[in-house]
Write a protein that holds these residues in place. Structure first.
Motif, short mmCIF file in Angstrom:
data_model
loop_
_atom_site.label_atom_id
_atom_site.label_comp_id
_atom_site.label_asym_id
_atom_site.label_seq_id
_atom_site.Cartn_x
_atom_site.Cartn_y
_atom_site.Cartn_z
N GLU A 88 0.84 -1.21 0.00
CA GLU A 88 0.00 0.00 0.00
C GLU A 88 0.87 1.25 0.00
O GLU A 88 0.57 2.22 -0.71
CB GLU A 88 -0.93 -0.01 1.22
CG GLU A 88 -2.02 -1.07 1.15
CD GLU A 88 -2.77 -1.25 2.46
OE1 GLU A 88 -3.88 -1.83 2.42
OE2 GLU A 88 -2.27 -0.84 3.53
N VAL A 89 1.95 1.21 0.77
CA VAL A 89 2.89 2.34 0.79
C VAL A 89 3.55 2.49 -0.57
O VAL A 89 3.66 3.61 -1.10
CB VAL A 89 3.94 2.17 1.92
CG1 VAL A 89 5.07 3.19 1.79
CG2 VAL A 89 3.27 2.29 3.29
N LEU A 90 3.95 1.39 -1.18
CA LEU A 90 4.55 1.42 -2.52
C LEU A 90 3.58 2.03 -3.54
O LEU A 90 3.97 2.87 -4.35
CB LEU A 90 4.95 0.01 -2.96
CG LEU A 90 5.49 -0.15 -4.39
CD1 LEU A 90 6.72 0.73 -4.61
CD2 LEU A 90 5.81 -1.61 -4.68
N ALA A 91 2.31 1.63 -3.46
CA ALA A 91 1.31 2.19 -4.38
C ALA A 91 1.18 3.70 -4.17
O ALA A 91 1.06 4.47 -5.14
CB ALA A 91 -0.04 1.50 -4.18
N GLY A 92 1.23 4.14 -2.92
CA GLY A 92 1.16 5.57 -2.61
C GLY A 92 2.37 6.32 -3.14
O GLY A 92 2.24 7.39 -3.76
N VAL A 93 3.55 5.73 -2.93
CA VAL A 93 4.80 6.33 -3.42
C VAL A 93 4.75 6.44 -4.95
O VAL A 93 5.07 7.48 -5.53
CB VAL A 93 6.03 5.49 -2.98
CG1 VAL A 93 7.28 5.92 -3.71
CG2 VAL A 93 6.22 5.62 -1.47
N ALA A 94 4.31 5.35 -5.61
CA ALA A 94 4.21 5.33 -7.07
C ALA A 94 3.19 6.34 -7.56
O ALA A 94 3.30 6.85 -8.68
CB ALA A 94 3.85 3.93 -7.56
N SER A 122 3.13 12.11 -0.76
CA SER A 122 4.13 12.31 0.29
C SER A 122 3.85 11.33 1.43
O SER A 122 2.77 10.73 1.50
CB SER A 122 4.04 13.74 0.83
OG SER A 122 2.79 13.93 1.49
N ASN A 123 4.82 11.20 2.36
CA ASN A 123 4.61 10.34 3.53
C ASN A 123 3.37 10.77 4.31
O ASN A 123 2.60 9.93 4.78
CB ASN A 123 5.84 10.36 4.45
CG ASN A 123 7.00 9.57 3.88
OD1 ASN A 123 6.87 8.92 2.85
ND2 ASN A 123 8.14 9.63 4.55
N ARG A 124 3.16 12.10 4.42
CA ARG A 124 2.00 12.61 5.16
C ARG A 124 0.70 12.18 4.50
O ARG A 124 -0.22 11.69 5.16
CB ARG A 124 2.07 14.15 5.27
CG ARG A 124 0.96 14.77 6.12
CD ARG A 124 1.06 16.29 6.16
NE ARG A 124 0.95 16.90 4.83
CZ ARG A 124 -0.21 17.04 4.16
NH1 ARG A 124 -1.34 16.60 4.66
NH2 ARG A 124 -0.21 17.63 2.98
N LEU A 125 0.63 12.34 3.16
CA LEU A 125 -0.60 11.98 2.44
C LEU A 125 -0.84 10.47 2.44
O LEU A 125 -1.98 10.01 2.55
CB LEU A 125 -0.56 12.51 1.01
CG LEU A 125 -0.69 14.03 0.87
CD1 LEU A 125 -0.48 14.46 -0.58
CD2 LEU A 125 -2.05 14.50 1.37
N ILE A 126 0.25 9.68 2.32
CA ILE A 126 0.11 8.22 2.40
C ILE A 126 -0.41 7.84 3.78
O ILE A 126 -1.32 7.01 3.91
CB ILE A 126 1.46 7.50 2.11
CG1 ILE A 126 1.88 7.73 0.65
CG2 ILE A 126 1.35 6.00 2.40
CD1 ILE A 126 3.31 7.27 0.34
#
Length: 200
Positions: free
Chosen positions: A145-151, A155-159
Motif C-alpha cells: 500500500e505504501v509502494l502504491a502511494g509512493v508510485a 508524500s509520507n503525510r498523504l500516504i
C-alpha cells in the motif's frame, strides 16, 4: 534462424512423455524428460526450450522460479482439449505458444521455431516482469500500500492520511519496502512496481 536443440519436457504422465520422446526420436532434438517442475528445478539447464504439460500450476511455478533466479527459458504449453480461456491464460502468464495434444513432430518443430522468434522479442520483458513480481511478493500488504502511494506521487503525510497511520510509520514501511525489494532509492522501487504491473 537457429533453434535450440535441447527440449525439456515436463509432464507427469509417463506414457505421454514416452510418446513425445518417441515422436521426436528422429528429429535431431535432445529430449530431456522431467516428471514435474521440482525435478526440473533441481537440475536447471543452461539452455533449452520448455515443453510443459499445462496441469494448472506448472506454468506459474516455472515463471516464479525464473523470476527468482533470472534464468529465462521459453515455454511451450500443451494439454489435451484445453479450453480457449486456459490457452489465453497460459499465454498471458508467459507461455510463448500453446499446443493441443496429440501433436506430431512437424507441429512441434513449427511451434519451436515460432517460440524462438517470440522468445527473442518477449523474453527480456517477461523476465523483468517475473523478477519484479517476485520482489513485490516479498512485501507485506501494508508495504505494498505504501509502494502504491509512493508510485502515485504521494508524500509520507498523504500516504499516512490515506492509510490512517503516522508519517513516521509510513517512513518505516518505506525503508523496509526498499530493503526487501533490493532498491536503493524510491525511483527504482517505482520502476520495479511498474514492471510488476502493480501500477500503470
Amino acid at each position: 534462424m537457429t533453434r535450440r536443440n535441447n527440449l525439456l519436457l515436463v509432464d507427469g504422465d509417463f506414457r505421454r512423455r514416452a510418446a513425445i520422446s518417441h515422436c521426436l526420436s528422429g528429429s535431431g532434438l535432445h529430449v530431456e524428460p522431467f516428471e514435474d517442475t521440482s525435478e526440473l528445478f533441481s537440475r536447471w539447464p543452461r539452455d533449452g526450450l520448455l515443453l510443459v504439460h499445462d496441469n494448472g500450476t506448472a506454468i506459474a511455478d516455472l515463471l516464479q522460479h525464473m523470476g527468482q533466479t533470472g534464468d529465462w527459458l521459453p515455454i511451450i504449453a500443451f494439454a489435451d482439449e484445453p479450453s480457449p480461456r486456459r490457452i489465453v491464460e497460459a499465454v498471458l502468464h508467459g507461455a510463448v505458444d500453446y499446443m493441443v495434444w496429440p501433436f506430431d513432430e512437424r507441429q512441434l518443430t513449427d511451434s519451436m521455431d515460432l517460440a524462438e522468434e517470440r522468445a527473442r522479442s518477449v523474453a527480456g520483458a517477461k523476465l523483468r516482469e517475473a523478477v519484479a513480481r517476485s520482489r513485490v511478493e516479498r512485501l507485506t500488504k501494508r508495504e505494498r500500500e505504501v509502494l502504491a502511494g509512493v508510485a502515485g506521487g504521494l508524500s509520507n503525510r498523504l500516504i499516512g492520511e490515506k492509510l490512517n497511520i503516522s508519517p513516521r510509520t509510513v517512513e518505516i514501511h518505506r525503508a523496509n519496502m526498499l530493503n526487501k525489494m533490493g532498491a536503493t532509492h524510491t525511483s527504482e522501487a517505482i520502476r520495479i512496481a511498474i514492471e510488476a504491473s502493480l501500477v500503470g
